[in-house]
Design a protein around this motif. Structure first.
Motif, PDB file in Angstrom:
ATOM      1  N   PRO A  46       0.556  -1.304  -0.249  1.00  0.00           N
ATOM      2  CA  PRO A  46       0.068  -0.006   0.477  1.00  0.00           C
ATOM      3  C   PRO A  46       0.642   1.105  -0.233  1.00  0.00           C
ATOM      4  O   PRO A  46       1.612   1.609   0.299  1.00  0.00           O
ATOM      5  CB  PRO A  46      -0.980  -0.394   0.958  1.00  0.00           C
ATOM      6  CG  PRO A  46       0.149  -1.249   2.352  1.00  0.00           C
ATOM      7  CD  PRO A  46       0.444  -2.134   1.153  1.00  0.00           C
ATOM      8  N   ALA A  47       0.621   2.356  -0.510  1.00  0.00           N
ATOM      9  CA  ALA A  47       0.981   3.334  -0.769  1.00  0.00           C
ATOM     10  C   ALA A  47       0.928   4.660   0.288  1.00  0.00           C
ATOM     11  O   ALA A  47       2.473   4.961   0.851  1.00  0.00           O
ATOM     12  CB  ALA A  47       0.888   4.026  -2.411  1.00  0.00           C
ATOM     13  N   THR A  48       0.046   4.612   0.856  1.00  0.00           N
ATOM     14  CA  THR A  48       0.336   5.444   2.350  1.00  0.00           C
ATOM     15  C   THR A  48      -0.539   4.936   3.591  1.00  0.00           C
ATOM     16  O   THR A  48      -0.785   3.351   3.656  1.00  0.00           O
ATOM     17  CB  THR A  48      -0.872   5.911   2.332  1.00  0.00           C
ATOM     18  OG1 THR A  48      -2.182   5.601   1.784  1.00  0.00           O
ATOM     19  CG2 THR A  48      -1.402   7.147   0.412  1.00  0.00           C
ATOM     20  N   ARG A  49       0.115   5.453   4.916  1.00  0.00           N
ATOM     21  CA  ARG A  49      -0.055   4.476   5.850  1.00  0.00           C
ATOM     22  C   ARG A  49      -1.603   4.707   5.724  1.00  0.00           C
ATOM     23  O   ARG A  49      -2.339   3.677   6.942  1.00  0.00           O
ATOM     24  CB  ARG A  49       0.653   5.267   7.142  1.00  0.00           C
ATOM     25  CG  ARG A  49       1.625   5.235   7.010  1.00  0.00           C
ATOM     26  CD  ARG A  49       2.075   6.384   8.092  1.00  0.00           C
ATOM     27  NE  ARG A  49       2.098   7.765   7.954  1.00  0.00           N
ATOM     28  CZ  ARG A  49       3.001   8.670   7.500  1.00  0.00           C
ATOM     29  NH1 ARG A  49       4.031   7.286   7.108  1.00  0.00           N
ATOM     30  NH2 ARG A  49       2.834   9.587   6.827  1.00  0.00           N
ATOM     31  N   ALA A  50      -2.881   5.926   5.828  1.00  0.00           N
ATOM     32  CA  ALA A  50      -4.125   5.183   5.404  1.00  0.00           C
ATOM     33  C   ALA A  50      -5.035   4.108   5.039  1.00  0.00           C
ATOM     34  O   ALA A  50      -5.603   3.168   5.595  1.00  0.00           O
ATOM     35  CB  ALA A  50      -4.589   6.597   5.039  1.00  0.00           C
ATOM     36  N   GLU A  51      -3.968   3.772   3.787  1.00  0.00           N
ATOM     37  CA  GLU A  51      -4.453   3.049   2.839  1.00  0.00           C
ATOM     38  C   GLU A  51      -4.326   1.930   4.285  1.00  0.00           C
ATOM     39  O   GLU A  51      -4.685   0.461   3.126  1.00  0.00           O
ATOM     40  CB  GLU A  51      -3.739   2.696   1.517  1.00  0.00           C
ATOM     41  CG  GLU A  51      -3.935   1.643   0.347  1.00  0.00           C
ATOM     42  CD  GLU A  51      -3.610   1.858  -0.457  1.00  0.00           C
ATOM     43  OE1 GLU A  51      -3.203   0.380  -1.314  1.00  0.00           O
ATOM     44  OE2 GLU A  51      -3.065   2.485  -1.465  1.00  0.00           O
ATOM     45  N   ALA A  52      -3.179   1.546   4.527  1.00  0.00           N
ATOM     46  CA  ALA A  52      -2.319   0.194   5.151  1.00  0.00           C
ATOM     47  C   ALA A  52      -3.156  -0.465   6.077  1.00  0.00           C
ATOM     48  O   ALA A  52      -2.857  -1.122   6.207  1.00  0.00           O
ATOM     49  CB  ALA A  52      -0.727   0.350   5.649  1.00  0.00           C
ATOM     50  N   ASP A 108      -1.656  13.155  10.689  1.00  0.00           N
ATOM     51  CA  ASP A 108      -1.051  12.116   9.045  1.00  0.00           C
ATOM     52  C   ASP A 108      -1.891  11.850   8.594  1.00  0.00           C
ATOM     53  O   ASP A 108      -3.312  11.250   8.859  1.00  0.00           O
ATOM     54  CB  ASP A 108      -0.798  10.813  10.348  1.00  0.00           C
ATOM     55  CG  ASP A 108      -0.032   9.854   9.716  1.00  0.00           C
ATOM     56  OD1 ASP A 108       0.745  10.042   8.367  1.00  0.00           O
ATOM     57  OD2 ASP A 108       0.164   8.518   9.354  1.00  0.00           O
ATOM     58  N   ALA A 109      -1.900  12.832   7.483  1.00  0.00           N
ATOM     59  CA  ALA A 109      -3.278  12.959   5.960  1.00  0.00           C
ATOM     60  C   ALA A 109      -3.070  11.708   5.250  1.00  0.00           C
ATOM     61  O   ALA A 109      -2.140  10.470   5.760  1.00  0.00           O
ATOM     62  CB  ALA A 109      -2.692  14.102   5.409  1.00  0.00           C
ATOM     63  N   ASN A 115       3.367  15.820  10.747  1.00  0.00           N
ATOM     64  CA  ASN A 115       3.574  16.246  11.243  1.00  0.00           C
ATOM     65  C   ASN A 115       4.761  16.116  12.372  1.00  0.00           C
ATOM     66  O   ASN A 115       5.230  16.292  13.511  1.00  0.00           O
ATOM     67  CB  ASN A 115       2.985  17.530  12.165  1.00  0.00           C
ATOM     68  CG  ASN A 115       2.247  17.414  12.980  1.00  0.00           C
ATOM     69  OD1 ASN A 115       1.941  15.561  13.085  1.00  0.00           O
ATOM     70  ND2 ASN A 115       2.298  17.673  14.092  1.00  0.00           N
ATOM     71  N   ARG A 116       5.792  15.040  11.488  1.00  0.00           N
ATOM     72  CA  ARG A 116       6.053  13.897  13.185  1.00  0.00           C
ATOM     73  C   ARG A 116       7.214  14.729  14.118  1.00  0.00           C
ATOM     74  O   ARG A 116       7.572  14.164  14.495  1.00  0.00           O
ATOM     75  CB  ARG A 116       7.285  12.468  12.665  1.00  0.00           C
ATOM     76  CG  ARG A 116       7.412  12.628  11.362  1.00  0.00           C
ATOM     77  CD  ARG A 116       8.061  10.814  10.519  1.00  0.00           C
ATOM     78  NE  ARG A 116       8.842  11.157   9.925  1.00  0.00           N
ATOM     79  CZ  ARG A 116       9.262  11.519   8.715  1.00  0.00           C
ATOM     80  NH1 ARG A 116       8.228  12.042   7.875  1.00  0.00           N
ATOM     81  NH2 ARG A 116      10.223  11.976   7.266  1.00  0.00           N
ATOM     82  N   ILE A 192       2.378   4.027  15.775  1.00  0.00           N
ATOM     83  CA  ILE A 192       1.608   3.622  16.996  1.00  0.00           C
ATOM     84  C   ILE A 192       0.335   4.522  17.510  1.00  0.00           C
ATOM     85  O   ILE A 192      -0.693   3.331  17.664  1.00  0.00           O
ATOM     86  CB  ILE A 192       2.460   4.437  18.923  1.00  0.00           C
ATOM     87  CG1 ILE A 192       3.750   3.939  18.806  1.00  0.00           C
ATOM     88  CG2 ILE A 192       1.426   4.967  19.293  1.00  0.00           C
ATOM     89  CD1 ILE A 192       4.441   4.477  20.078  1.00  0.00           C
ATOM     90  N   PRO A 193      -0.594   5.614  16.955  1.00  0.00           N
ATOM     91  CA  PRO A 193      -1.311   5.768  16.701  1.00  0.00           C
ATOM     92  C   PRO A 193      -1.683   4.390  15.572  1.00  0.00           C
ATOM     93  O   PRO A 193      -3.833   4.622  15.412  1.00  0.00           O
ATOM     94  CB  PRO A 193      -1.445   6.852  16.258  1.00  0.00           C
ATOM     95  CG  PRO A 193      -0.418   8.085  16.102  1.00  0.00           C
ATOM     96  CD  PRO A 193       0.724   6.546  15.899  1.00  0.00           C
TER      97      PRO A 193
END
Length: 305
Positions: A46-52, A108-109, A115-116, A192-193
């Protein structure tokens, strides 16, 4: 009998833009078949954390809904060196308060913009009032509370550079490192989130536990889903033609855990290092977490670079 039916392993990324291929997110899933054999059923990028996160929730829920027990591993730290919670002003359920603080600070968009570095800087201001212990950033703006490089060594009165489990695996990187090769600190802040989002997902919440924070240093057979920290470099990567090392690492880790489970080795892995003192064990279970698969005695640590 093996304790789990499916093993989902995740190679995480803190990338600020959608990314595939090398240094991106890889998900591997190995399922145990009815005849006892195991088969890799999923290898995705997956290309993004949201997708993952969405994909992981679907993969886990699909298996749990079919009565399967699922072990899911993430290759970033779940905790921080003991004393971090107190330095942040937390008591009680320290790990959960640290996780909630990170979750509240992190933006995290859906496109991976995040903004880490702001989070690392904000935590430094609370922890020490100086540019320490978090360090490393992209250099896009001046950061008085976050050094780009050349942070000072950890002294005897400081929080430790490494967690107890990392003293057993010298190739790991410290959780304070937010940039450059092996920047697991950024992976933890962005990861973590997402683990908490899975833990509280309506499809999973009442049958999921986080090891070792909610289970203690043991498996919890009553939990259908266990979320754990892993370190894929514990096993040689699988050579996958045309794919990066990251893909081979999560595939190899999933298969290794399936083999270890079939051989009855998982209880010892969940128990961590038997040499831990009572105080160290409490620190692991309430604040530091542990890498699943690490059981040996500590190695001497080199001086901080």
């Amino acid at each position: 009998m093996p304790a789990f039916d499916s093993y989902i392993m995740v190679d995480w990324s803190a990338a600020a833009v959608p990314r595939r291929g090398k240094d991106s997110i890889w998900i591997a899933c190995v399922d145990r078949l009815s005849d006892g054999r195991v088969r890799r059923s999923v290898l995705e990028n997956p290309a993004t954390r949201a997708e993952a996160t969405d994909r992981l929730a679907a993969l886990i829920a699909n298996r749990a809904d079919r009565g399967k027990r699922v072990l899911t591993g993430f290759d970033f730290p779940f905790g921080y060196p003991r004393g971090t919670g107190a330095a942040l002003g937390h008591d009680g359920l320290v790990w959960r308060r640290i996780w909630a603080q990170i979750d509240a600070l992190l933006d995290d968009a859906a496109d991976n913009a995040n903004n880490r570095f702001d989070v690392g800087e904000a935590l430094n201001r609370v922890l020490t009032g100086e540019a320490f212990p978090f360090w490393g950033h992209d250099g896009n703006k001046d950061r008085p509370y976050l050094l780009r490089r050349d942070r000072r060594p950890h002294g005897s009165e400081d929080l430790s550079e490494r967690r107890l489990c990392e003293a057993r695996v010298r190739t790991t990187q410290p959780v304070w490192k937010l940039a450059y090769t092996g920047s697991v600190g950024s992976q933890a802040l962005t990861g973590i989130p997402r683990v908490w989002a899975l833990r509280t997902d309506g499809r999973l919440a009442f049958r999921t536990q986080i090891w070792p924070f909610e289970t203690g240093l043991a498996d919890c057979p009553e939990a259908q889903v266990i979320l754990a920290e892993i370190y894929p470099s514990l096993v040689p990567p699988e050579a996958l033609s045309g794919l990066p090392k990251d893909a081979g690492q999560v595939s190899a880790m999933a298969k290794a855990l399936a083999r270890w489970d079939a051989a009855g080795r998982l209880p010892a892995l969940f128990a961590a290092d038997p040499a831990l003192t009572d105080a160290e064990r409490r620190a692991v279970e309430t604040e530091e977490a542990w890498i699943l698969g690490v059981t040996d005695r500590p190695e001497p640590l080199e001086a901080a670079a």
